[in-house]
Design a protein around this motif. Structure first.
Motif, PDB file in Angstrom:
ATOM      1  N   GLU A 173       0.785  -1.358   0.278  1.00 35.92           N
ATOM      2  CA  GLU A 173      -0.010   0.714  -0.041  1.00 35.92           C
ATOM      3  C   GLU A 173       0.779   1.858   0.041  1.00 35.92           C
ATOM      4  O   GLU A 173       0.651   2.148  -0.823  1.00 35.92           O
ATOM      5  CB  GLU A 173      -1.331  -0.269   1.490  1.00 35.92           C
ATOM      6  N   ASP A 174       1.855   0.982   1.019  1.00 33.55           N
ATOM      7  CA  ASP A 174       2.751   2.144   0.420  1.00 33.55           C
ATOM      8  C   ASP A 174       3.507   2.608  -0.279  1.00 33.55           C
ATOM      9  O   ASP A 174       4.043   4.063  -1.543  1.00 33.55           O
ATOM     10  CB  ASP A 174       3.865   2.297   1.881  1.00 33.55           C
ATOM     11  N   ILE A 175       3.793   1.606  -1.618  1.00 35.71           N
ATOM     12  CA  ILE A 175       4.506   1.251  -2.372  1.00 35.71           C
ATOM     13  C   ILE A 175       3.600   2.008  -3.638  1.00 35.71           C
ATOM     14  O   ILE A 175       4.069   3.144  -4.276  1.00 35.71           O
ATOM     15  CB  ILE A 175       5.242   0.100  -2.577  1.00 35.71           C
ATOM     16  N   SER A 176       2.463   1.415  -3.818  1.00 36.63           N
ATOM     17  CA  SER A 176       1.234   2.117  -4.258  1.00 36.63           C
ATOM     18  C   SER A 176       0.637   3.339  -3.867  1.00 36.63           C
ATOM     19  O   SER A 176       1.071   4.714  -4.727  1.00 36.63           O
ATOM     20  CB  SER A 176      -0.043   1.137  -4.628  1.00 36.63           C
ATOM     21  N   ARG A 177       0.979   3.526  -3.152  1.00 36.17           N
ATOM     22  CA  ARG A 177       0.374   5.339  -2.245  1.00 36.17           C
ATOM     23  C   ARG A 177       1.730   6.330  -3.308  1.00 36.17           C
ATOM     24  O   ARG A 177       1.608   7.291  -3.864  1.00 36.17           O
ATOM     25  CB  ARG A 177       0.463   5.990  -1.017  1.00 36.17           C
ATOM     26  N   LYS A 178       3.197   5.710  -2.904  1.00 37.79           N
ATOM     27  CA  LYS A 178       3.787   6.400  -3.118  1.00 37.79           C
ATOM     28  C   LYS A 178       4.142   7.114  -4.610  1.00 37.79           C
ATOM     29  O   LYS A 178       4.197   7.961  -5.515  1.00 37.79           O
ATOM     30  CB  LYS A 178       5.958   5.641  -2.271  1.00 37.79           C
ATOM     31  N   ARG A 179       4.110   6.146  -5.392  1.00 38.73           N
ATOM     32  CA  ARG A 179       3.427   5.878  -6.995  1.00 38.73           C
ATOM     33  C   ARG A 179       2.285   7.155  -7.578  1.00 38.73           C
ATOM     34  O   ARG A 179       2.627   7.208  -8.783  1.00 38.73           O
ATOM     35  CB  ARG A 179       3.339   4.780  -7.701  1.00 38.73           C
ATOM     36  N   LYS A 180       1.721   7.057  -7.446  1.00 39.90           N
ATOM     37  CA  LYS A 180       0.332   8.087  -6.610  1.00 39.90           C
ATOM     38  C   LYS A 180       1.110   8.858  -7.239  1.00 39.90           C
ATOM     39  O   LYS A 180       0.580  10.130  -7.429  1.00 39.90           O
ATOM     40  CB  LYS A 180      -1.114   7.686  -6.331  1.00 39.90           C
ATOM     41  N   VAL A 181       1.602   9.377  -5.840  1.00 41.16           N
ATOM     42  CA  VAL A 181       1.932  10.904  -5.769  1.00 41.16           C
ATOM     43  C   VAL A 181       3.015  11.354  -6.412  1.00 41.16           C
ATOM     44  O   VAL A 181       2.725  12.274  -6.594  1.00 41.16           O
ATOM     45  CB  VAL A 181       2.533  11.116  -4.046  1.00 41.16           C
ATOM     46  N   GLN A 182       3.997  10.565  -6.773  1.00 42.35           N
ATOM     47  CA  GLN A 182       4.714  10.389  -7.771  1.00 42.35           C
ATOM     48  C   GLN A 182       4.175  10.730  -9.952  1.00 42.35           C
ATOM     49  O   GLN A 182       4.878  12.079  -9.796  1.00 42.35           O
ATOM     50  CB  GLN A 182       6.049   9.199  -8.001  1.00 42.35           C
TER      51      GLN A 182
END
Length: 147
Positions: free
Chosen positions: A3-12
């Motif tokens: 979930e953290d990786i997914s969230r970071k990708r969305k933010v990016q």
């Protein structure tokens, strides 16, 4: 963890959208409006000069003309009652003072409308609101409270 990786990708992706699309659009709109402001100033200066010639009855004059690269030459204008005005696209038209003032009046109104359109584009919902929306999305993903 995923979930953290997914969230970071969305933010990016949001940040890339702001940096690559929205900010350049805003910079371009501001630059275009500045060009129109410059044109408006040139016509206002021309209008003042014509009015000065008219009010003072000046029908001939001597002036320094920039030939380019800051090289000047003295010029004499034997009859100022007819002037050439840049109407755009590299074309110049010979006008009398009154014809030039009429043309300037029409052009000023058009330039004012263009400035208003660019101002609306810059200040309005279109660009800044999209940037704000993306920033809110980033905050939400990062679970940060809005300031």
């Amino acid at each position: 963890m995923d979930e953290d990786i997914s969230r970071k990708r969305k933010v990016q992706r949001y940040e890339e959208f702001v940096d690559k699309r929205l900010k350049p659009d805003l910079v371009k709109a501001i630059a275009e409006r500045d060009k129109v402001f410059h044109k408006q100033k040139m016509f206002l200066d021309l209008k003042k000069n014509i009015e000065n010639l008219e009010n003072n009855g000046i029908t001939n004059l001597r002036s320094m003309v920039n030939l380019g690269s800051e090289v000047y030459m003295q010029a004499e204008v034997p009859d100022t009652r007819h002037i050439f005005v840049d109407i755009g696209l590299g074309f110049h038209v010979e006008f009398t003072w009154s014809e030039a003032l009429q043309f300037i009046s029409v052009r000023e109104a058009r330039l004012a409308r263009q400035i208003e359109e660019y101002t609306q584009l810059i200040a309005n919902i279109k660009i800044k609101a999209q940037i704000k929306l993306v920033c809110e999305g980033i905050r939400e993903l990062l679970q940060i409270r809005a300031e």
